[in-house]
Each structure stands twice: as structure tokens, then as C-alpha cells.
Design a protein around this motif. Sequence first.
Motif, PDB file in Angstrom:
ATOM      1  N   ASP A  98       0.826  -1.193   0.000  1.00 58.24           N
ATOM      2  CA  ASP A  98       0.000   0.000   0.000  1.00 58.24           C
ATOM      3  C   ASP A  98       0.867   1.252   0.000  1.00 58.24           C
ATOM      4  N   GLU A  99       0.254   2.370  -0.408  1.00 55.55           N
ATOM      5  CA  GLU A  99       0.912   3.663  -0.363  1.00 55.55           C
ATOM      6  C   GLU A  99      -0.034   4.656   0.292  1.00 55.55           C
TER       7      GLU A  99
ATOM      8  N   GLU B 286       0.442   6.708   3.615  1.00 60.64           N
ATOM      9  CA  GLU B 286       0.265   6.506   5.044  1.00 60.64           C
ATOM     10  C   GLU B 286      -0.601   7.611   5.636  1.00 60.64           C
TER      11      GLU B 286
ATOM     12  N   THR C 274      -1.759  10.316   8.469  1.00 56.35           N
ATOM     13  CA  THR C 274      -1.126  11.198   9.458  1.00 56.35           C
ATOM     14  C   THR C 274      -2.074  11.376  10.630  1.00 56.35           C
TER      15      THR C 274
ATOM     16  N   ASN D  62      -5.465  10.528   5.488  1.00 61.37           N
ATOM     17  CA  ASN D  62      -4.569   9.813   4.576  1.00 61.37           C
ATOM     18  C   ASN D  62      -4.658  10.348   3.153  1.00 61.37           C
TER      19      ASN D  62
ATOM     20  N   THR E 287      -0.284   5.710  14.255  1.00 60.73           N
ATOM     21  CA  THR E 287      -1.178   6.596  13.499  1.00 60.73           C
ATOM     22  C   THR E 287      -2.641   6.188  13.689  1.00 60.73           C
TER      23      THR E 287
ATOM     24  N   ARG F 287      -8.553   3.548  12.845  1.00 60.43           N
ATOM     25  CA  ARG F 287      -7.427   3.831  11.957  1.00 60.43           C
ATOM     26  C   ARG F 287      -7.909   4.043  10.530  1.00 60.43           C
TER      27      ARG F 287
ATOM     28  N   PRO G  64      -6.464   3.049   6.941  1.00 57.53           N
ATOM     29  CA  PRO G  64      -5.399   2.255   6.317  1.00 57.53           C
ATOM     30  C   PRO G  64      -4.727   3.073   5.218  1.00 57.53           C
ATOM     31  N   PRO G  65      -3.465   2.794   4.927  1.00 56.33           N
ATOM     32  CA  PRO G  65      -2.740   3.558   3.900  1.00 56.33           C
ATOM     33  C   PRO G  65      -3.464   3.525   2.558  1.00 56.33           C
TER      34      PRO G  65
END
Length: 1014
Positions: free
Chosen positions: A646-647, A649, A651, A664, A736, A754, A756-757
Motif C-alpha cells: 500500500d501507499e 500513510e 497522518t 490519509n 497513526t 485507523r 489504512p494507507p
Amino acid sequence: MHDDRALIEARLRRVLDERIRPAVYPLRHPLTVTVWTAPDEPVPVAEGLAAPARPIAPGERWGAPWGTSWFTVTGQVPGEWAGRTVEALVDLGFTESMPGFQCEGLVHRPDGTPVKGLNPRNQWIRIGDPVSGGELVDLRIEAASNPEFFHGRPYRPTPLGDRETAGRAPMYTLGAVDLAVFDHEVWDLVHDLEVLGELMTELPADSARRWDILRAVEAALDAVDLQDVNASAPAARAELTTVLSAPAPASTHHISAVGHAHIDSAWLWPLRETVRKVARTAANMTALIEQEPDFVFAMSQAQQWAWLKEHRPEVYARVRSAVSEGRFLPTGGMWVESDTNMPGSEAMARQFVHGKRFFLDEFGIENDEVWLPDTFGFAAGLPQIIRAAGSSRLLTQKISWSKTNSFPHHTFLWEGIDGSRVFTHFPPVDTYNCTLHGGELAHAARNFKDKGAASRSLAPTGYGDGGGGTTREMVAKAKRLADLEGSPTVRWERPEEFFTAAEAEYPDPPVWVGELYLELHRATLTSQAQTKQGNRRSEQLLHEAELWAATAAVRSGFPYPYEELDRLWKTVLLHQFHDILPGSSIAWVHREARATYRAVAEELGRIIAEAQSALAGDGPARMCFNSAPHARHGIAPGGGATSGGDEGEATLSARADGGYVLDNGRVKAEIDGRGLLVSLYDHRAGRESVPPGLPGNLLQLHQDLPNAWDAWDVDKFYRNSGVDLTTADSVTAEGTAVRIERSFNDSHVTQILRLPPGGRRLEVETEVDWHEREKFLKLAFPLSVHAERYAAETQFGHVYRPTHVNTSWEAAKFEACNHRFVHVEEPGWGVALVTDSTYGHDVTRTVRPGTNGAGGAGGTGGRPDTTVTVRASLLRAPRFPDPETDQGLHRFRHTLIPGASIGDAVREGHAFSLPERRVDGAAEAAVQPLVGVDNDAVVISAVKLADDGSGDVVVRLYESVGGRATVNLTPGFAVTGATRCDLLERPLAAEECGPRLALALGPFELVTLRLSRG
């Protein structure tokens, strides 16, 4: 005249009870009884027969909860009884009511041959008809001392639901155990008078027929010599001949009686006890078939037949013989009478695959009828599954239990989400335990809602739930009711005979579209959370195991685990029975279910690991396997392997109120200092998901004590009181992600939120250490969406339900079922709530006051705005039948997806539930999918090898968004032929074979393809 009628009815009741019924057995002689108690679980028949026994006399206590005692009953028929009919009468300590819910027995001969079952309404064993006198009697009874849960107040919490907590004190007192002379003539008089008395009561007070019966009954009672009933019985019967021979008119309602014993595969007894209940009932029914030439008996649930075959082969041999005569009928074609709301798409299909295949393999019989009398409502995806399995008819009774609306038909066509229709019948007798009582039959005729167009209904006849089946008394009533003026006619008929006649006389029945929602038992979507999680996890693992084992078999010669997968599927299907998966069984059942699911997961995990290792080979690389139908990161649908990542991330930044902001680049989530979601912003759409002042991620705790059926029901008044859990012990950053801790009463919640990226979703992990009693925990997400309906996933598609309550039908659906997602949408933008394991939910709609003026929803200056609130049901705490329901630690995962289309909801639902697996392997190119499709609207629900061991690859797919789709299916192996099949993998039509198979699918259409390998 009124006084005469009341006096004669009262006289009939007393004379029957105090004089005539006791005279059925005019002579008695005590038998000798000994007993041996098994020290633990039930023992094999041979061991029970050989065990040393001690004397026991009537009045002595026996039978610890869930124990097994072997009684030996011996004696000799008196010589002076020669020429008479003699029976042994055994009272194990029965309470006459509730057969199947207390102690029971199976009678054997000394060599182990089964004779018949014993229960409160079936205490006799025929010794001879007639006897010669002097015969020796030697009977062996395997007696089960099952607790009587319904004695007294039925819903009280009790420790009796698990052998570990039930104690060892004896529960039953042995009653009389005698030889007795059976008087046929008096027994017949009893049933003459019962049938006429019940009919007389149901006829209108001014009916000439009623008065004819009344005068005949009066004459019969006058003919009875109260001091010598047996000698006067023939004269009394003669007075009834005329009224019993008066035929019914042609317009009379026709009832097809089907011998029946709905046996819950588990409920207030564990699975091992059901094995014995089935044996007792089957022994009784085969004995009754031998005695009554017109009687037929239907038994569903292939699992119960398989239990007989495995555990009681001597009973099964008698059953097979009766099947060959067309008298003992395999019915229904499912592995068990499962819940139909919660089982996933493939699991629901496999109920029919394994059930129908068992009956075909054992008897060469295929049923067109689906038999589900007691299932708690029916999902809208079921009709096409029924049709795909080769059936076209459905019987159920349970919808008559609905508490708000009366269903408008008893015979109709039911249409599912894809347009498939099945001919459906609800017996108007309103019970699947019919006894052919006159009141039941009169109710069926009055209640039948298709009068004028149809004239017949079906009555499942016999004691059920706990078993027992049809009795000789019911057969005696059926003989008298075959053609009797004033009563519906009654005939023993096979289910297929009834359905064939019903279809012929009603060629254009009304149509009901959509789910058959039961307005009762809604809490079964939530009770026993770990049982439900075990089911969902098992379904997912079975999907993975079949996919990777098939891929490895084709690519590397991996030995496909046919027998293991068959056994594991049957285990999971068994636990989808409508009192196991719904959470309405005793503690013992759910304790064993949790252990079974752990074992299933371990074995399937091993199969998956071995298949993936065979595909990965030996090497240092880390390979990623993704089995989701819409696999991400470039993996083609159907499953493949890669090493992508994944790309983007996320913050995390702090808010002034002690909360946090997660972002994200695609979604921004704001969690305030209370741990509540106050904003979920979709960057792409520039759209806020959370209404102002109405935070999400809100845990709500309600009082939950239904009026009845604790584990089954949640009543709407639960909403009248509740507490919003808005106080947090702490809200902290964890990398994060945001971690929230809450405490309430004796319970504790930990949540992780959360982004996810690169994902467009907020993931919510909820861990609850639950120690509440009679409470209901919900997780609420108010959404800023204007929608009058929402979508909930069901088998092979989704069903729409209204968000409003315009009618009582809509208002009654205040708790409903979803599989992986609930989706709410207005044109161009929607939100999906995806779950990995919860089923129950509610969706409500409100209108907020306007924000751009002084007006509001009812004013003139502002624009009203709509909030749709989706609440996932997490936990309950009912106390019956399991007083410790759901106590302890639970984990739930949900994800909220702003800007989601229905296709997104489908895709994310699968991806969320089917995680990627990473395996060490060779560094060569990734393993390519075994099959792929080029249309995201088409979901591949199964990839497996054909069950017949041919090596053919079977692919099941369906259109998932409710539209029409053209799709190319690309096999990743050489294919020499392609065939459309039914669910049992039998050919329907050949497809053009090539490197791609082009298919045109209708909305929600389900297709099974069989691909022959080159």
C-alpha cells in the motif's frame, strides 16, 4: 337447548376421563425392573445390555441431568390372558405434557434389536396380539434423563443447560411398569367420542349437524355401563355409526396429513442427544408404518439420516426398508433445517448440495420440496438457490408466528432478488406439531386465506421439536376424519402429492416479492456472538481452502482434500441449524460449537498453508496470497498471489479537546476527546459524512428483557430507554491510530480507529469485556445521507429495505439481517458500513432542522436535512436458555466507507473479511489466478474441484450490484470444455469453449460453470 348441550359436553369429558379411557387397559400385572446407570456419557448398546443392574421399584428416584440409565423389564404373561392383546406399559416418570422435552427411552430386545421409543404420549410396547399366555417378557430400555426445562415457568435461568453445571441429583421418579390387557373396542370408542366431541365443539351452536352429533353422543353415553365399560363398548359404538358415516360435501377443505416429527438438531439438548432422539423417533415411525397401511412419514435434514446410518445402523436398516416402500420419506433436500438469514452465499448453496446428494446417493431420491417449518424468516436470495439446486417448492409454518402483520396468503409464488420464483405453502393449521385435534382442523379451514381459488392445505402431523413423531391415536383420528361431515377431509399424503395437487388447482397464485421477514425472534441475529463469528470465519476459511487447494492441484499436482473438505463443510452446515447459529440453544451446545469452530479453523488453516506452500515453492521471497473475489493491488478476481504493498500513510494530529485527526489524503476522520467520530470527510467528493451534533462510533446500551423467548426476541420497546456511552477513560494515539478506553458497569471497551494507507475507509476495532445482564449493545453511525431505502447484503446479492416506517410492515422490521455490509445512498454518493462478523442491525431515518434560516423540518425558513443512522448490533445478555450468554471477551471489526457505491460495498465487504496471507517461497513470478473475470460487478463466490473427483474445475459466480452484466471469464489453465451446471454440478447447457468464456448475466444471476481440464 343450550343447557342440554353444555351438560352433555361436560358429561362427555367426565365419562371419557374417569371411566372409558381407564377401561382401555382393564387388567394389569406388575413387571420386575432393574437399572444400571452409565457413569458418564451414553454407552454403545451392547455395553448397556451387558451392564450389571440393581433392582428399582416404582416410586424410586433415578436419572441425573443428562444421564443415561439402562432399565431391564422382565415378567411373564398370565396364562388366563390367552387370546387377548397384551402390552407393556412403562412410565419412566413422565409428565404427560411436552413430549420430547423430558426423559425418553428406546426399547430394545435382549439381542439389541430396537423396538420403539418411549415418551409421555407413547408409553406402550406391544407384547402380543393375541398372546397365548405364559410368554416371557424381557425388554431393555435405554433411558435418557434429559432435563424438563418447561416444567413450571418456562423462561427461568437455569444451570441445567450444561452437564458441567447441572448437578448429579436424580430428576425423575419411576412410575408404574406393568403388563396390561389392551381392549381394542374401548380404545376405538375413545377415539369415536374424541373426534365427535371435538367436532361438535367447533360447529356453530345452531348447526343441525352439531345437534345430530350431540344426540348421538348422548345415546352412546347412555349405552355405556359405567360398572362394565368393556362389555358395553360395542353397544355404545353402535350409537355413533350414523354420525360417523355422514360424508363431507365436495366443497369441504382438504387437508393432506404428513407424518412428521420436526426434530431440532440441537436446542434444549446437545447434538449427541439429538442422535438418540432421531433413533427413538425413527424406531417409533417404522413400527407405526408396519401397523398402519395408509400412514406415511416424512423426515428432513440429511444430517439426521446420516446420524442414524452411523450411530444406529439397526434402526437405519428398518428406515431403508420403509423408504423402499415409499412410506418413510426423505424430505426437504437440505443438510439441516438451517437458518436462512445468516448463512453466507456458498454455505446456503452447500446446504442443498450436501442434503440432496445424500438422499440421491442413499436412495436415488431427489426432492422438489424444500422443508423448513421452523426457520426464523427467509432471506430474499433463497428462491434462486432453491431453483439452482433443482427444486421449486417451499414449505414453512413459522411466518404464522409474526406478531404485527398477518401474512396475506397461505399458498403463493415467492419471488427472490433475481426474479426466481418458488411455489410456497404455509400450512394454515399454524403448527408443525399437528395432532389432528378437531380445533386444529377447524382453525386450518377457517384460517385458509386462499379460499375460492384453492381448497387444500398440508398439516405436518406428530410431536416434534424434541421428537416423538406421529402416534397411533393420531392415525385413529385420521381414519375417522377421512370423509366426515362438518370437518375438513384428512388424507395421509406425501409432500409431493400435496404440492402437485395444489399447483394443479391453483395455476395462477399471488406473488410475494422479497424477503419473508419473521416479525419475531429478531434477536437471533445477535445472541451468542462467538457462535456467529465462528460461522463467518469458517465460511471464509472454506472459501480459501477450496480456492488454494484447487489452484495447487491444477498447477502443481497437490492432492485435493476431497474427504476433508466434505467433512468440514458438513460440520459447518450442521452448526447453521436454526437453533445453533441463531444463538437460541443451551450453554452446552454453544460451548461445544466454540470448540468445534476452533478445530475447524485449525484444520482449514493447515489445508490452506499446505496448498499455498505447494504453490510458493522453496525460496527466500515473501509471497502474498489474496483470495478476495475483487483482490486489490493488481490481483485479478478469483484470487492470486503477489508481493505488492500500500501507499499513502495516514497522518495523525491532535485536537484541542483531547481528540485526534486522522488523514490519509483520501479520507479525514476527526475523533473528539470523548472518543466519538465527529467528522468523516471524503476529500474526493468534498463531502462530510457525519451530521452536525450527531457523532458516530457511539456505543449505546439498552435494557433488553423481551416479553418472551429471551435468547430469541428483542421487543421494540427496548428503544424506549438507553444510555449513550460518551464518557471515555482515555483517548490516546497509538502510532497513526486512535485508542479509546471506556468502562461501564462491570464491562470494559477498547477501540482502535485507523485509516489504512491509501484506503477510503475508517476501520473500527472494538474489544468488549462484557459482563452485563439483560442488556443490548449497539454501535451507531449517524450519516448525513438523504435516503428512503438502504441495501443489506444477502445471499448472492442484496435486498433493499425502507428507512421509513410508513406502514406496519416497515415498522416491524426494526431489527434485520445483513451479511458483510449495509449501504445507504443518495444519487451520486453513499456510505457503506462493512462488518467482519455481525449480522443484526437497525437503520432509522430522521430529519434535522434547517441550517440556513429560522425554520426547520416543519418551518418555512430553513432547508431540512436528513440523517440516516446505521447501528450494528454487537452483544446481548439474555439468561434463557443459557444464563451466561456472551459473558466475557469479544472482538468486532467494522469499517465505514464514505463515498461508497454499492459496488464498493460489495468489494470492500469481501476484502475486509478475506485477509492477505504471506508465505515464504521462491522468487519467481507470482502465481496467476486460476480464473479471472473482467467485470467488477461479477463476483466469483467459489473456485473448487468438482465433487465427483474428475479433476474438473468448478467456478460459481454472480452479478452483485443488481444490474445486467457482460463478463469474460478467463481460465488460467487449458480448458477442453465448459458447461453450465446446477448447484450439484450436473450439466444444464454447454458453453462455447475458448481462451475466454463470454457470459451475459441478469441482475443477481447466479451461474455455476464446470471447466474440463486439458
